[in-house]
Design an enzyme around this catalytic site. Structure first.
Site, PDB file in Angstrom:
ATOM      1  CB  CYS A  52      17.562   7.949  52.855  1.00  0.00           C
ATOM      2  SG  CYS A  52      16.752   7.782  51.259  1.00  0.00           S
ATOM      3  CB  CYS A  55      14.270  10.706  53.174  1.00  0.00           C
ATOM      4  SG  CYS A  55      13.893   8.973  53.562  1.00  0.00           S
ATOM      5  CG  HIS A 115      13.771   5.031  53.930  1.00  0.00           C
ATOM      6  ND1 HIS A 115      14.671   5.569  53.044  1.00  0.00           N
ATOM      7  CD2 HIS A 115      14.407   3.975  54.501  1.00  0.00           C
ATOM      8  CE1 HIS A 115      15.811   4.881  53.078  1.00  0.00           C
ATOM      9  NE2 HIS A 115      15.675   3.898  53.949  1.00  0.00           N
ATOM     10  CG  ASN A 156      17.869  -1.672  38.657  1.00  0.00           C
ATOM     11  OD1 ASN A 156      17.425  -2.437  37.810  1.00  0.00           O
ATOM     12  ND2 ASN A 156      18.809  -0.768  38.378  1.00  0.00           N
ATOM     13  CB  SER A 164      23.065   2.376  44.469  1.00  0.00           C
ATOM     14  OG  SER A 164      22.328   3.262  43.673  1.00  0.00           O
ATOM     15  CG  HIS A 167      13.453   6.364  49.622  1.00  0.00           C
ATOM     16  ND1 HIS A 167      13.274   7.200  50.701  1.00  0.00           N
ATOM     17  CD2 HIS A 167      12.349   6.523  48.846  1.00  0.00           C
ATOM     18  CE1 HIS A 167      12.123   7.844  50.577  1.00  0.00           C
ATOM     19  NE2 HIS A 167      11.543   7.444  49.451  1.00  0.00           N
ATOM     20  CG  HIS A 169      15.091   4.734  43.746  1.00  0.00           C
ATOM     21  ND1 HIS A 169      15.598   3.879  44.707  1.00  0.00           N
ATOM     22  CD2 HIS A 169      16.037   4.818  42.777  1.00  0.00           C
ATOM     23  CE1 HIS A 169      16.812   3.467  44.334  1.00  0.00           C
ATOM     24  NE2 HIS A 169      17.102   4.017  43.170  1.00  0.00           N
ATOM     25  CD  GLN A 171      18.364   4.369  37.952  1.00  0.00           C
ATOM     26  OE1 GLN A 171      19.026   5.096  37.220  1.00  0.00           O
ATOM     27  NE2 GLN A 171      18.866   3.321  38.582  1.00  0.00           N
TER      28      GLN A 171
HETATM   29  O1  LIG Z   1      21.897   4.097  38.909  1.00  0.00           O
HETATM   30  P1  LIG Z   1      22.147   3.166  40.055  1.00  0.00           P
HETATM   31  O2  LIG Z   1      20.875   2.783  40.778  1.00  0.00           O
HETATM   32  O3  LIG Z   1      23.215   3.643  40.976  1.00  0.00           O
HETATM   33  O4  LIG Z   1      22.735   1.828  39.382  1.00  0.00           O
HETATM   34  C1  LIG Z   1      22.066   0.648  39.113  1.00  0.00           C
HETATM   35  O5  LIG Z   1      21.249   0.733  37.945  1.00  0.00           O
HETATM   36  C2  LIG Z   1      21.917   1.009  36.715  1.00  0.00           C
HETATM   37  C3  LIG Z   1      20.934   0.936  35.580  1.00  0.00           C
HETATM   38  O6  LIG Z   1      20.357  -0.353  35.398  1.00  0.00           O
HETATM   39  C4  LIG Z   1      23.098   0.048  36.481  1.00  0.00           C
HETATM   40  O7  LIG Z   1      23.873   0.524  35.407  1.00  0.00           O
HETATM   41  C5  LIG Z   1      23.989  -0.091  37.717  1.00  0.00           C
HETATM   42  O8  LIG Z   1      24.943  -1.118  37.481  1.00  0.00           O
HETATM   43  C6  LIG Z   1      23.125  -0.416  38.925  1.00  0.00           C
HETATM   44  O9  LIG Z   1      23.922  -0.519  40.084  1.00  0.00           O
END
Ligand SMILES: O=P(O)(O)O[C@H]1O[C@H](CO)[C@@H](O)[C@H](O)[C@H]1O
Ligand SMILES: O=P(O)(O)O[C@H]1O[C@H](CO)[C@@H](O)[C@H](O)[C@H]1O
Lengths: 351, 351
Positions: A52, A55, A115, A156, A164, A167, A169, A171
């Site tokens: 990961c 981690c 994790h 997300n 993606s 773990h 997290h 943004q």
């Molecule tokens: O940045 P990550 O986690 O790879 O990507 C994820 O979040 C982003 C922001 O909402 C999106 O644009 C991507 O389509 C999604 O897969």
């Protein structure tokens, strides 16, 4: 007499924050399903995964090595959608092809070194540390560059929401111009504030607290509810009782209360289908480096995709993309379901 | 010198039809993917499936039996989101809780009796029959009830797009008020038409036909292109060269040309990853029973979700839902890819 009834008849509802109307079809849940069934991602993650890139102690795509962090950990996204050094510029062909360059900073924030611990499984103290970091990032990103006008903190959760890496997290995407949803919410809140000298969401919250029909959890400083205009099946919103513009204005006591309601709401979500419940969630806050925004009232949206079960989601497709957002169950029905669920996570309960 | 370049730098682009801006991050395709991988639905359907509720002679959820139809077949959706007999009514609590009843009719249209034939696999004559039925439905639904103001004809193709039955079919949702996207497109087209006395999309098409950068297929009467402001990775639009308001105004020759470009565009889509390519698609047309709409220019949108491969789609999640639509590849790059693909379907080619 067949009189109009929100529980039974198709209708549209106004989203007071955006000005958009959504279509509600309460009778439509009975339709059979021969369509897509989601596979459930594995839910037995170890506390540490050597592969990961979030981690502690592991290396990332750019070759750098994560510190042996003990609380939460933030770094610039190795694949940022927005970059600080984008040259300014624009294109305009007869008003028909219009483009403007856009700069910003994208960061990733790991919620804890563990994790396996999603938000509802962290302790209130653990969540409070994430909140402290969110507040500190909001403050410091705004302070670092006066050109930054908007800071979007979000998560997300679950692979069905495009996450993606499992773990836990979130943004933070910050940028020089105001994104669409923030423009809409600023306009609506401003118009209301100018007319009434009061917060739009504050007044809305009063109406909700009187009716209690759509309240999911409440504490001294925050309310989690299914908004009257919810689009996603189990969509909710956390609204602060105090009218503040952003997360940096919360007192210590408010931050603990925020951590507590976050834990309870996300535990209810997991309890709904007894899985790690997927969603996209994020705070909406006043623009930064942009003068006073007394109209703005901090809130956090949760957009979860599941509809019928752990494996059948609501598809926002043909009609929804081409015409209008649409939902099948009413906000009141969803709120009642969530309200009735235990506030303690099914995994913690089993212990 | 590092000057602003649409191919390299993050930027926003204006959608001239809605007024919204979308965020483009051209450099972002390199990010690794440890996230969700879609399973591919079976692509070897028989011509007739005894359990399918759309095949000729089979029975449906409401107990009725489909006729032994030989072309396409239309009927009222057994689980309509909109119903004709919804009582009128509304709710307004201090402007904060607002709802209005909404009525309409939802229909399903099976494209052909053959369970296995998607649009790109039908003959041009077969597609022409679907187009004739779309036109006849648009006319007769509008004529049947003066309260109907908007008719949305669309298709959800593929289970990833929420299609609940693999028998190739589309839907028609008609309703008493104008849905969100139609309101936006009407406003933008009207403002342009009032200022220039010309069609917004007509002028846009001129610019595109001169540059040819985003054109995918063209014939005497129609152009398929990736719009400058495309949001979905391989989003396209079919625009009629003649400025007409709706499908009922096309000549026989135009309808054949429409069938032909539909076949070529959807064949290119299938050829991209050599699978039955999922999308939501639908026509946008002038409101009905609502006076003249000289500003309106008929067009058809295709919103396909796939990004990297047959199994990795673009997720419109956290940032996109909370802030702003975002894409990773440029419209020009996507157009070049699609343009270079054969117009003949890989399955027909193999024969
Ligand atoms: O940045 P990550 O986690 O790879 O990507 C994820 O979040 C982003 C922001 O909402 C999106 O644009 C991507 O389509 C999604 O897969
Ligand atoms: O009517 P269907 O095919 O069962 O349903 C599909 O299309 C509808 C219209 O876009 C959506 O509301 C549903 O979420 C989707 O599953």
């Amino acid at each position: 007499m067949n009189t109009f009834d929100l529980k039974e008849h198709s209708h549209t509802r106004l989203n007071i924050l955006t000005g958009d109307w959504i279509l509600v079809s309460p009778h439509r849940t009975k339709r059979p399903w021969q369509g897509k069934v989601e596979s459930l991602p594995a839910d037995d993650r170890p506390s540490y995964d050597p592969k990961c890139y979030l981690c502690p102690g592991n290396s990332r795509a750019d070759g750098s090595v994560n510190p042996a962090y003990t609380d939460s950990f933030v770094f610039v996204n190795d694949f940022s959608a927005l970059l600080a050094d984008t040259p300014a510029g624009e294109l305009n062909v007869k008003g028909l092809l219009q483009a403007k360059s856009e700069a910003g900073v994208c960061k990733v924030i790991s919620f804890s070194p563990d994790h396996s611990l999603t938000l509802p499984l962290l302790s209130v103290e653990g969540i409070k540390k994430v909140i402290d970091l969110w507040a500190e990032e909001y403050r410091s990103i705004a302070a670092s560059n006066p050109a930054i006008k908007s800071i979007q903190i979000f998560e997300n959760k679950g692979e069905i929401m495009g996450c993606s890496n499992p773990h836990p997290h979130g943004q933070i995407w910050s940028q020089y111009s105001l994104p669409l949803e923030i423009v809409k919410e600023t306009n609506r809140q401003k118009a209301y504030f100018e007319e009434h000298q009061r917060s739009l969401l504050g007044d809305y919250l009063q109406v909700e607290l009187e009716s209690r029909e759509r309240i999911v959890v409440e504490n001294e400083h925050f309310v989690a509810l299914v908004p009257f205009w919810a689009t996603w099946p189990y969509e909710t919103m956390i609204i602060s009782k105090r009218h503040v513009q952003d997360i940096t204005r919360f007192s210590e006591e408010e931050k603990v209360a925020f951590a507590s309601i976050l834990k309870k709401l996300t535990a209810k979500y997991d309890n709904l289908f007894e899985i790690s419940f997927p969603y996209s969630a994020g705070m909406h806050q006043a623009p930064v480096n942009d003068g006073e925004h007394p109209e703005w009232h901090w809130h956090m949206h949760f957009y979860p995709p599941l509809l019928r079960s752990a494996t059948v989601k609501k598809f926002m497709v043909g009609y929804e993309l081409l015409a209008n957002p649409q939902r099948d169950i009413t906000a009141e029905w969803a709120a009642e379901k969530l309200r009735a669920l235990p506030e303690v996570h099914y995994k913690e309960n089993a212990k």
